[in-house]
Design a protein around this motif. Structure first.
Motif: not given
Length: 233
Positions: A177-190, A192-202, A1-3
């Motif tokens: 990008p290997y997703s069939i059902s949804d576009p590439l997530p964007h850190v600032n607007h997704d 799901r990614i935000e909750v992954i970031m939040t709990y990982s950092l905590a 992860m790059t954040f």
């Protein structure tokens, strides 16, 4: 992860080639052992040694006055995270490998993203550091039966955290990008990614830095989590 670098963590990430691996059927022990051995051989030949080399290399640079990493790394506060096979590599180096000599005592906390327990399901109790496990509720590579290994006494010891992220699949955690059902997530607007970031950092802030405020995050369940279980001790 790059954040993580933006929160004053230094990141090393070995590059590895993928290979095809398959999960054996436990009913047929001979087949199971064949695939188990192949899993272990692949990790040993292409993942474990490269990861250990990367850690050795960056810690050596930490001691080199001509290096941009000089003096920036606290060798007593090293965490490791991995997605899928990277998570299995992380487990290998954290005590779950059947060979105890593989474990790297420099690693103090780990995060496993969309990581199966196989082939280490019988050795999880040998992991004696804090662990956070995340998977998506749409991850077809994971099973609810395997979830028990993360949250029961037969699996990991505390401290341990188990999170199921809503509306997420195996590759949500890699922003792939290997997703069939949804576009590439964007850190600032997704979310799901935000909750992954939040709990990982905590998690890393609490167990590597002793940040008491991070515990407040870990003690609460975000609405984006379909399931959340934790044991602090």
């Amino acid at each position: 992860m790059t954040f993580l670098p933006y929160y004053y963590f230094r990141i090393i990430s070995p590059f590895t080639n993928l290979c095809n691996t398959y999960k054996g059927e436990p009913l047929f022990s001979a087949v199971d052992n064949f695939f188990r051995d192949n899993y272990l051989n692949y990790l040993e030949n292409y993942r474990i040694n490269q990861s250990r080399f990367s850690l050795d290399y960056v810690l050596n640079m930490n001691e080199n006055q001509s290096s941009p990493f000089y003096g920036l790394i606290d060798a007593d506060k090293i965490g490791m995270a991995g997605h899928s096979l990277g998570g299995l590599t992380t487990l290998s180096l954290s005590g779950a490998h059947p060979d105890p000599a593989v474990a790297d005592p420099r690693i103090k906390a780990i995060i496993l993203l969309a990581t199966p327990a196989y082939p280490f399901e019988n050795n999880l109790d040998n992991v004696n550091i804090p662990v956070m496990v995340m998977r998506g509720d749409y991850d077809l590579m994971m099973t609810s039966a395997e979830d028990d290994l993360w949250v029961t006494d037969q699996g990991l010891s505390a401290p341990k955290f188990f999170l199921v992220v809503s509306q997420s699949h195996h590759f949500t955690f890699s922003q792939s990008p290997y997703s069939i059902s949804d576009p590439l997530p964007h850190v600032n607007h997704d979310g799901r990614i935000e909750v992954i970031m939040t709990y990982s950092l905590a998690f890393m802030n609490y167990y590597l830095k002793g940040d008491a405020d991070a515990l407040k995050v870990l003690e609460n369940q975000d609405p984006m989590l379909a399931q959340y279980y934790y044991e602090l001790e």
